[in-house]
Design a protein around this motif. Sequence first.
Motif, short mmCIF file in Angstrom:
data_model
loop_
_atom_site.label_atom_id
_atom_site.label_comp_id
_atom_site.label_asym_id
_atom_site.label_seq_id
_atom_site.Cartn_x
_atom_site.Cartn_y
_atom_site.Cartn_z
N ASN A 163 0.83 -1.21 0.00
CA ASN A 163 0.00 0.00 0.00
C ASN A 163 0.86 1.26 0.00
N ASP A 164 1.95 1.22 0.75
CA ASP A 164 2.88 2.37 0.77
C ASP A 164 3.55 2.53 -0.58
N ALA A 165 3.91 1.41 -1.19
CA ALA A 165 4.55 1.46 -2.51
C ALA A 165 3.61 2.10 -3.54
N MET A 166 2.34 1.73 -3.50
CA MET A 166 1.37 2.30 -4.45
C MET A 166 1.21 3.79 -4.21
N GLU A 167 1.19 4.20 -2.95
CA GLU A 167 1.07 5.62 -2.63
C GLU A 167 2.27 6.40 -3.15
N ILE A 168 3.46 5.85 -3.01
CA ILE A 168 4.68 6.49 -3.52
C ILE A 168 4.62 6.60 -5.03
N ILE A 169 4.19 5.54 -5.70
CA ILE A 169 4.08 5.55 -7.16
C ILE A 169 3.10 6.62 -7.62
N GLN A 170 1.93 6.67 -7.00
CA GLN A 170 0.92 7.66 -7.37
C GLN A 170 1.43 9.08 -7.14
N PHE A 171 2.05 9.33 -6.02
CA PHE A 171 2.57 10.65 -5.71
C PHE A 171 3.66 11.05 -6.71
N SER A 172 4.54 10.11 -7.03
CA SER A 172 5.63 10.39 -7.96
C SER A 172 5.10 10.76 -9.34
N ILE A 173 4.09 10.05 -9.81
CA ILE A 173 3.51 10.36 -11.12
C ILE A 173 2.90 11.75 -11.10
N CYS A 174 2.17 12.08 -10.05
CA CYS A 174 1.56 13.41 -9.94
C CYS A 174 2.62 14.50 -9.93
N GLU A 175 3.68 14.29 -9.19
CA GLU A 175 4.76 15.28 -9.11
C GLU A 175 5.40 15.48 -10.48
N LEU A 176 5.66 14.41 -11.21
CA LEU A 176 6.28 14.53 -12.51
C LEU A 176 5.34 15.16 -13.52
N GLN A 177 4.05 14.88 -13.43
CA GLN A 177 3.09 15.50 -14.34
C GLN A 177 3.00 17.00 -14.09
N ASP A 178 2.99 17.41 -12.83
CA ASP A 178 2.96 18.83 -12.50
C ASP A 178 4.19 19.53 -13.06
N THR A 179 5.34 18.91 -12.94
CA THR A 179 6.59 19.49 -13.45
C THR A 179 6.54 19.60 -14.97
N ASN A 180 6.03 18.57 -15.64
CA ASN A 180 5.95 18.59 -17.09
C ASN A 180 4.99 19.66 -17.60
#
Length: 67
Positions: free
Chosen positions: A47-64
Motif C-alpha cells: 500500500n505504501d509502494a502504491m502511494e509512492i508511485i501515485q505521488f511520484s507520477i503526480c509530481e512529474l506530471q505537474d513538473t511537465n
Amino acid sequence: MIDVEMETVKLAQIVMKWFPDMLPFFNEKELDSMIILRDGMNLLEPNDAMEIIQFSICELQDTNLLH
C-alpha cells in the motif's frame, strides 16, 4: 527498536518489486526518479509502494505541465 537507515532508490525498483506488470506504463524519466525511503525497501508495504508511485507520477506530471 529496529535501527533502519534511510535508503534512496529509483522508482523503477519500487515498481519492479511490487507492481512489475505496471512497468510498461512508465517512461524512463519517471522510472529514474529518485525516492528516499525512511525505513528502506525491506520494510516497504504494498500500500505504501502504491502511494509512492501515485505521488511520484503526480509530481512529474505537474513538473511537465510547467515546462
